[in-house]
Design a protein around this motif. Sequence first.
Motif, mmCIF file in Angstrom:
data_model
loop_
_atom_site.group_PDB
_atom_site.id
_atom_site.type_symbol
_atom_site.label_atom_id
_atom_site.label_comp_id
_atom_site.label_asym_id
_atom_site.label_seq_id
_atom_site.Cartn_x
_atom_site.Cartn_y
_atom_site.Cartn_z
ATOM 1 N N ASN A 207 6.946 -8.270 6.927
ATOM 2 C CA ASN A 207 7.419 -7.865 8.257
ATOM 3 C C ASN A 207 8.485 -8.788 8.836
ATOM 4 O O ASN A 207 9.226 -8.378 9.738
ATOM 5 N N LYS B 220 -1.386 -3.653 -2.012
ATOM 6 C CA LYS B 220 -0.008 -3.402 -1.607
ATOM 7 C C LYS B 220 0.275 -4.100 -0.280
ATOM 8 O O LYS B 220 -0.521 -4.015 0.659
ATOM 9 N N GLY C 52 10.963 -6.210 5.400
ATOM 10 C CA GLY C 52 11.015 -4.840 4.903
ATOM 11 C C GLY C 52 10.638 -4.691 3.441
ATOM 12 O O GLY C 52 10.450 -3.562 2.967
ATOM 13 N N GLU C 53 10.523 -5.793 2.703
ATOM 14 C CA GLU C 53 10.129 -5.708 1.291
ATOM 15 C C GLU C 53 8.698 -5.197 1.156
ATOM 16 O O GLU C 53 7.837 -5.494 1.987
ATOM 17 N N SER C 54 8.454 -4.457 0.083
ATOM 18 C CA SER C 54 7.102 -4.012 -0.265
ATOM 19 C C SER C 54 6.751 -4.532 -1.648
ATOM 20 O O SER C 54 7.577 -4.460 -2.569
ATOM 21 N N LYS D 272 3.247 -5.365 2.772
ATOM 22 C CA LYS D 272 4.534 -5.153 3.452
ATOM 23 C C LYS D 272 4.959 -6.458 4.118
ATOM 24 O O LYS D 272 4.158 -7.092 4.819
ATOM 25 N N SER E 262 3.531 -4.945 -4.740
ATOM 26 C CA SER E 262 2.255 -4.439 -5.245
ATOM 27 C C SER E 262 1.704 -5.439 -6.247
ATOM 28 O O SER E 262 2.351 -5.771 -7.238
ATOM 29 N N GLU F 217 -1.104 -3.120 3.189
ATOM 30 C CA GLU F 217 -0.918 -1.678 3.329
ATOM 31 C C GLU F 217 -2.073 -0.897 2.706
ATOM 32 O O GLU F 217 -2.504 0.122 3.247
#
Length: 404
Positions: A299, A295, A337-339, A297, A341, A269
């Motif tokens: 999917n 960062k 859907g997890e993000s 994402k 960092s 991201e």
Amino acid sequence: MTLLVVSNVGKAYRTYRSEWQRMARWFYMPIKATEEHWVLKHISFSLGAGEAIGLVGQNGAGKSTLLKMITGTLQPSEGKVQVNGRIAAILELGMGFNPELTGRQNVYHAAGLMGFNVGEINGAIDDIEAFAEIGEYFDHAVRTYSSGMQMRVAFSVATAFRPEILIIDEALSVGDSYFQHKSFGRIKEYQKAGTTLLIVSHDRGSIQALCSRAILLDGGTIIKDGPPEEVMDYYNAIIAQKENSVVEVNTLADGGRQTKSGSGKASIESVTLYNTEGAPVEYIAVGEDVCLTIKVKINVQLPELVVGYVIKDRLGQDVFGTNTHHLKCVRTDLQEGESLSYEFRFPAALGVGSYSVAVALHATDSHIADNYEWRDLALLFNVVNMSKGSFVGLAWIPPTVECK
């Protein structure tokens, strides 16, 4: 001056019902082959005096076949190769050395085949022996040599007389580190004197250090011809490409070409470099503490995620790289859907100059296994010397000194 022109060259290996039919084809009789397999097709490029080109591609791409046609040991099935100058080539280990002859005897034989007379070889033999540095083995049978010793003699005789075109096919990978450095020194010396270089190597560092241009072969055709960093980035993406992967090349605002590849199961991201005050920076001081934040994402559901980065210099050569597998920070059982960092903190112990960061998301220890996303030129930054003493090079390694 153009020294080499390859025009629409192709090579096919054909099978006939009998040897008589094969011979009839030599006299251009209209005999059809029962089988026809094209190894190369529609290959065109040219080389100018003093130019250095790297030829890259996976095994079976047709690189060695192309070099053999350029050197005249193999004839093309179509197209034309025009050479305007003397070629010196190391295509195979030993250059056809006779294992029962000594190194010295093989030098006379090999140099004779290259077109030099006995007087010319006599004048160069001492230099060839000295450059090879194999001692008394120079007068021993080649069958007693290691592969590295054969390479030393082969390279020494191939480069004893400066050629207009020098071709090297992965040969130097056999030699030890000392001889590799010595050989690259001679190659660069010849380049400065006007020798054209065509080198085949899987070593990204060698291609980018020696070449001003690279050609990527895949499936017997040229799929990329351009700056070494751009071509090697694309080659890296091709290697990692899987059935569900894509490879994209995008033009950045500064004109740079960014290669992006992967299955898209996870995506990058953002990639940002922060100083100790938490502010994003493009310019940092030598030795300054920084934080590289990536960062990510998720999917699709993933069993494992490894995040890695490589810092590269302005020529695209690797300066430092690592990933969370080696840092013992691997995440598992990730949900769609997890993000996430990731913060990599380190002192920028780098020399003055411009740098780029490539980022990779994958499984296991390497992006070759399961490449979710690989992005070259994900971040660009500059290092300036604001408080350190004068020094040169890519790394800031301040010593202490004591004189006794």
